[in-house]
Design an enzyme around this catalytic site. Structure first.
Site, PDB file in Angstrom:
ATOM      1  N   LYS A 272      -0.488  15.493 -10.144  1.00 44.46           N
ATOM      2  CA  LYS A 272       0.357  14.969 -11.216  1.00 44.46           C
ATOM      3  C   LYS A 272       1.462  15.970 -11.596  1.00 44.46           C
ATOM      4  CE  LYS A 272      -1.451  10.907 -11.766  1.00 44.46           C
ATOM      5  NZ  LYS A 272      -0.685   9.677 -11.452  1.00 44.46           N
TER       6      LYS A 272
ATOM      7  N   ASP B   4       0.872  -1.169   0.000  1.00 44.44           N
ATOM      8  CA  ASP B   4       0.000   0.000   0.000  1.00 44.44           C
ATOM      9  C   ASP B   4       0.912   1.222   0.000  1.00 44.44           C
ATOM     10  OD1 ASP B   4      -1.660   2.130   0.570  1.00 44.44           O
ATOM     11  OD2 ASP B   4      -2.632   1.202   2.290  1.00 44.44           O
ATOM     12  N   VAL B   5       0.871   2.011  -1.071  1.00 39.59           N
ATOM     13  CA  VAL B   5       1.828   3.110  -1.212  1.00 39.59           C
ATOM     14  C   VAL B   5       1.579   4.223  -0.204  1.00 39.59           C
ATOM     15  CG1 VAL B   5       2.283   2.631  -3.647  1.00 39.59           C
ATOM     16  CG2 VAL B   5       0.476   4.276  -3.025  1.00 39.59           C
TER      17      VAL B   5
ATOM     18  N   THR C  29      -8.143   2.294 -19.194  1.00 40.38           N
ATOM     19  CA  THR C  29      -7.663   1.831 -17.901  1.00 40.38           C
ATOM     20  C   THR C  29      -8.841   1.558 -16.978  1.00 40.38           C
ATOM     21  OG1 THR C  29      -6.419   2.444 -15.913  1.00 40.38           O
ATOM     22  CG2 THR C  29      -7.361   4.238 -17.190  1.00 40.38           C
TER      23      THR C  29
ATOM     24  N   TYR D 209      -6.519  16.537  -9.610  1.00 38.34           N
ATOM     25  CA  TYR D 209      -5.709  15.569 -10.360  1.00 38.34           C
ATOM     26  C   TYR D 209      -4.551  16.266 -11.063  1.00 38.34           C
ATOM     27  CZ  TYR D 209      -4.816  11.339 -13.099  1.00 38.34           C
ATOM     28  OH  TYR D 209      -4.243  10.218 -13.658  1.00 38.34           O
TER      29      TYR D 209
END
Length: 258
Positions: A142, A46-47, A173, A138
């Site tokens: 990013k 789990d990051v 995706t 987002y």
């Protein structure tokens, strides 16, 4: 020469395609993902967990004696207008998409420094370079990944460590099946753009591996992304005009026209 590679978010989509691509080249790959991920993974990671990252590093050092390539691929999709995105959604996107990369990079930097070699590959998005309306959270996280990658490459160059950021445009995706965001109108648009994309994860993975081989600092793995970013760099006023028209169209589509 076989490389030692760790890939996060490897349970499906781009992560699984990257694992397959590395293994086809003869590399040893530790495929990691959340517990219960759809695809086959070698280890749970789990990051958002510092403990999971420390355990992954311990495994790599014990089993392999080091690491050659760290691929920070794990992430979640999300979007929403500024006045519709909650602080909890901002925090979730930041914790996974940015801090997840930060945790992994920080955990393995001592390993790379000790062996005086290594390569950090961060999967960001075209949203880190080109910033359409309706995607502030987002876009922001990013863009942070893009900045972190550049900084990593500069800071660790003296130890022989490279850093590459990958910025794909919309591609098919499964991430959109679990979209983070309460702005349903924007979410529907986002899902349609992903579903209609002619590009799949295998093509993005192949272009990513080619960029790594070439030593690229920034990989734009699809033609739509390359055109969009080139347009921004070559004619900023025209780019801004297009982005504002996109924002106006979004407002009309969501019945919130100024």
């Amino acid at each position: 020469m076989s490389r030692r590679v760790l890939v996060t978010g490897a349970g499906g989509g781009l992560g699984a395609a990257l694992v397959a691509g590395f293994r086809e080249r003869g590399d040893r790959v530790l495929a990691t993902d959340l517990a219960g991920a759809a695809g086959e993974v070698d280890r749970t990671l789990d990051v958002t967990s510092a403990e999971d990252w420390a355990a992954a590093r311990a495994w790599v050092e014990d089993e392999w004696g080091g690491l050659d390539v760290l691929v920070n691929n794990a992430g979640i999709a999300g979007g929403g207008r500024l006045d519709h995105t909650t602080m909890e959604e901002w925090q979730r996107l930041t914790d996974v998409n940015l801090f997840g990369v930060v945790r992994g990079t920080a955990e393995f930097t001592p390993v790379f420094k000790h062996q005086r070699s290594g390569h950090v590959v961060n999967i960001a998005s075209l949203a880190g370079l080109v910033h359409p309306a309706g995607m502030a959270a987002y876009n922001s996280v990013k863009a942070g990944v893009v900045a972190l990658t550049e900084t990593t490459g500069h800071e660790l160059a003296g130890w022989g460590v490279r850093a590459t950021v990958v910025c794909p445009s919309y591609f098919r995706t499964g991430l959109v099946d679990h979209l983070v965001g309460s702005d349903e109108a924007v979410g529907a648009i986002f899902r349609r753009l992903v579903a209609d994309s002619p590009v799949g994860p295998e093509e993005i993975a192949a272009a990513t591996l080619a960029g790594i081989d070439e030593g690229a600092d920034v990989v734009l793995p699809d033609e739509a992304g390359r055109q969009a970013y080139s347009f921004k760099l070559s004619d900023r006023p025209a780019y801004d005009a297009v982005m504002r028209r996109q924002a106006a169209n979004l407002a009309r589509l969501t019945d919130n026209s100024p």
